[in-house]
Design a protein around this motif. Structure first.
Motif, mmCIF file in Angstrom:
data_model
loop_
_atom_site.group_PDB
_atom_site.id
_atom_site.type_symbol
_atom_site.label_atom_id
_atom_site.label_comp_id
_atom_site.label_asym_id
_atom_site.label_seq_id
_atom_site.Cartn_x
_atom_site.Cartn_y
_atom_site.Cartn_z
ATOM 1 N N ASP A 4 27.563 18.677 -2.026
ATOM 2 C CA ASP A 4 28.564 17.614 -2.112
ATOM 3 C C ASP A 4 28.274 16.613 -1.004
ATOM 4 O OD1 ASP A 4 30.711 15.957 -2.283
ATOM 5 O OD2 ASP A 4 32.240 17.519 -2.019
ATOM 6 N N LEU A 5 27.786 15.433 -1.367
ATOM 7 C CA LEU A 5 27.422 14.413 -0.390
ATOM 8 C C LEU A 5 28.527 13.361 -0.231
ATOM 9 C CD1 LEU A 5 23.616 13.809 -1.097
ATOM 10 C CD2 LEU A 5 24.702 15.306 0.589
ATOM 11 N N GLY A 6 29.760 13.813 -0.152
ATOM 12 C CA GLY A 6 30.870 12.899 0.099
ATOM 13 C C GLY A 6 31.070 11.911 -1.027
ATOM 14 N N ALA A 32 24.788 5.987 -0.070
ATOM 15 C CA ALA A 32 26.170 5.802 -0.523
ATOM 16 C C ALA A 32 27.133 6.855 0.018
ATOM 17 C CB ALA A 32 26.202 5.824 -2.060
ATOM 18 N N MET A 33 26.737 7.599 1.043
ATOM 19 C CA MET A 33 27.561 8.733 1.472
ATOM 20 C C MET A 33 28.914 8.344 2.055
ATOM 21 S SD MET A 33 25.363 11.988 2.742
ATOM 22 C CE MET A 33 24.236 11.215 3.860
ATOM 23 N N ARG A 62 31.844 12.629 7.592
ATOM 24 C CA ARG A 62 30.712 13.434 8.018
ATOM 25 C C ARG A 62 30.415 14.507 6.972
ATOM 26 N NH1 ARG A 62 30.183 17.406 13.313
ATOM 27 N NH2 ARG A 62 28.090 18.149 12.831
ATOM 28 N N VAL A 63 29.127 14.725 6.717
ATOM 29 C CA VAL A 63 28.682 15.729 5.749
ATOM 30 C C VAL A 63 27.711 16.667 6.450
ATOM 31 C CG1 VAL A 63 27.431 16.134 3.598
ATOM 32 C CG2 VAL A 63 28.952 14.150 3.796
ATOM 33 N N THR A 64 27.920 17.979 6.288
ATOM 34 C CA THR A 64 27.055 18.984 6.896
ATOM 35 C C THR A 64 26.754 20.073 5.878
ATOM 36 O OG1 THR A 64 28.114 18.633 9.049
ATOM 37 C CG2 THR A 64 26.788 20.610 8.806
ATOM 38 N N PHE A 65 25.499 20.448 5.752
ATOM 39 C CA PHE A 65 25.131 21.560 4.873
ATOM 40 C C PHE A 65 23.840 22.201 5.368
ATOM 41 C CE2 PHE A 65 23.306 17.712 3.052
ATOM 42 C CZ PHE A 65 22.004 18.069 2.744
ATOM 43 N N ALA A 66 23.565 23.381 4.874
ATOM 44 C CA ALA A 66 22.360 24.116 5.274
ATOM 45 C C ALA A 66 21.588 24.553 4.041
ATOM 46 C CB ALA A 66 22.723 25.331 6.117
ATOM 47 N N VAL A 67 20.268 24.515 4.146
ATOM 48 C CA VAL A 67 19.389 24.943 3.061
ATOM 49 C C VAL A 67 18.418 25.972 3.626
ATOM 50 C CG1 VAL A 67 17.742 24.244 1.287
ATOM 51 C CG2 VAL A 67 19.530 22.644 2.007
ATOM 52 N N ASP A 68 18.308 27.128 2.958
ATOM 53 C CA ASP A 68 17.352 28.145 3.394
ATOM 54 C C ASP A 68 15.930 27.714 3.088
ATOM 55 O OD1 ASP A 68 18.659 30.664 4.477
ATOM 56 O OD2 ASP A 68 19.857 30.305 2.674
ATOM 57 N N TYR A 82 25.006 14.444 8.309
ATOM 58 C CA TYR A 82 25.167 12.993 8.181
ATOM 59 C C TYR A 82 26.281 12.571 9.128
ATOM 60 C CZ TYR A 82 26.931 8.553 6.341
ATOM 61 O OH TYR A 82 27.393 7.267 6.226
ATOM 62 N N TRP A 83 25.948 11.689 10.061
ATOM 63 C CA TRP A 83 26.903 11.197 11.056
ATOM 64 C C TRP A 83 27.213 9.734 10.721
ATOM 65 C CZ3 TRP A 83 28.272 14.575 15.129
ATOM 66 C CH2 TRP A 83 27.489 15.727 15.248
#
Length: 379
Positions: free
Chosen positions: A38-40, A76-77, A81-87, A105-106
């Protein structure tokens, strides 16, 4: 292993947020993982992590770890603020020193900042490649006591043991050459990431000054007024202008960073401005940025050597890549005089062995007609 988004964990100074939403993800192949994020304002989008072994697509190509993100969605975010983690893909887990990447994303940047576009106070992306497993990160670096209400950074003065560890730095041998912690704004230690060691060139360029502290900040360090300015922009409050102005982030606004915690390097990362992302889409050339190396490494396996950013118009995604290499000591090893002594010793040893292999000197044969040849003893 659960692959999931990583929401910002609560600090000890704020109430807990709603439970995180776990999104479906999958290992597309041993060399790729994907995550629906979910990118905001941009909505749900696919982000992929790809490990490219050496020899692809050309025989002389170095191994690479690449994060692909949809370009227009990034742009377009919006203001949250958006935060996520990818393995990392399974092949990357086996060959590289990294376990997962935290993408942040700040929308208004972070310290050092002045609320007027100086410092890192501009919309930016940070990608933090952690060497520790997610479970370790959840236990050790998921939270800290904040510097002040609303600030992202940890408070170096807090007595809490889990916060103090953010400010325990590695020795000089393990610190990437030319990197150092931020010396103002109380540092730049962030939950889920660690203490960011930034290029010394950034630290010099982003110096803040011209501060006229208000009465309520009397006795505080000058950067406290800068922080108040930048937080007012973040919160959408009226902008108090205390005269603080920070230098501009040096072009190309792409900065490699070291990630430290508990006296060790626990990962490597890169920050890039959203203006740089837009420039990639618009066709602005982006040269590779060398990643500083240390004399010794806390991370086993392939590690970052060069940072590359690119845009693929056909696929519509922006890529942030680490070109990888095995760690090689930088400036370490024995001093020059020790190598000279070693060479001299090896040469002396070789000469001695050669002489011994020749055996004792042989007597010259007697000439015919001499007394010795007639069998008579010489008196």
């Amino acid at each position: 292993r659960s692959w999931h988004t990583m929401p910002r964990r609560p600090t000890k100074a704020e109430p807990s947020p709603p439970p995180p939403v776990v999104l479906p993800s999958e290992a597309v192949s041993p060399f790729e993982t994907s995550l629906d994020v979910d990118l905001g304002d941009a909505g749900s989008q696919m982000v992929t992590a790809v490990f490219i072994p050496s020899g692809f697509p050309s025989l002389d190509a170095e191994p690479e770890l690449r994060i692909n993100m949809p370009a227009q969605a990034l742009i377009a975010m919006g203001s949250e603020r958006v935060t996520f983690a990818v393995d990392m893909p399974p092949a990357a887990l086996a060959r590289t020193g990294y376990d997962h990447v935290v993408v942040d994303y700040w929308p208004t940047g972070h310290q050092p900042a002045d609320g007027a576009g100086g410092g890192y106070g501009v919309p930016l992306l940070s990608l933090s490649f952690l060497s520790k497993p997610m479970s370790w990160c959840d236990e050790h670096i998921s939270e800290c006591v904040e510097l002040t209400d609303g600030a992202a950074g940890c408070n170096a003065s807090a007595p809490a043991e889990d916060t103090r560890a953010f400010f325990e730095l590695p020795s000089a041998d393990y610190t990437p050459t030319g990197m150092a912690p931020l010396k103002t704004f109380g540092g730049l230690a962030l939950p889920n990431i660690g203490n960011l060691l930034i290029p010394e060139a950034d630290g010099a360029a982003l110096t803040c000054g011209g501060v006229q502290p208000p009465v309520e900040l009397a006795g505080k360090p000058p950067w406290a007024a800068c922080l108040a300015q930048s937080l007012s922009v973040k919160d959408g409050a009226p902008h108090p202008d205390y005269g603080c102005r920070c230098g501009k982030w040096p072009a190309p606004t792409v900065s490699p960073v070291g990630l430290a915690y508990g006296g060790a390097i626990i990962g490597h990362g890169v920050m890039l401005s959203m203006a740089h992302v837009q420039g990639l889409v618009d066709g602005t050339a982006s040269d590779p940025v060398p990643f500083p190396q240390a004399r010794a490494s806390d991370i086993a396996g392939l590690i970052a050597d060069v940072v590359e950013t690119s845009y693929d118009a056909a696929l519509g995604h922006v890529s942030v890549s680490f070109v990888l290499r095995e760690h090689e000591p930088v400036g370490g090893g024995a001093p020059a005089w020790a190598w000279v002594c070693l060479v001299i010793a090896l040469v002396a040893c070789a000469v001695t062995c050669f002489l011994q292999c020749q055996g004792p000197p042989k007597a010259a044969p007697a000439k015919e007609g001499s007394p010795a040849s007639d069998g008579h003893q010489l008196l």
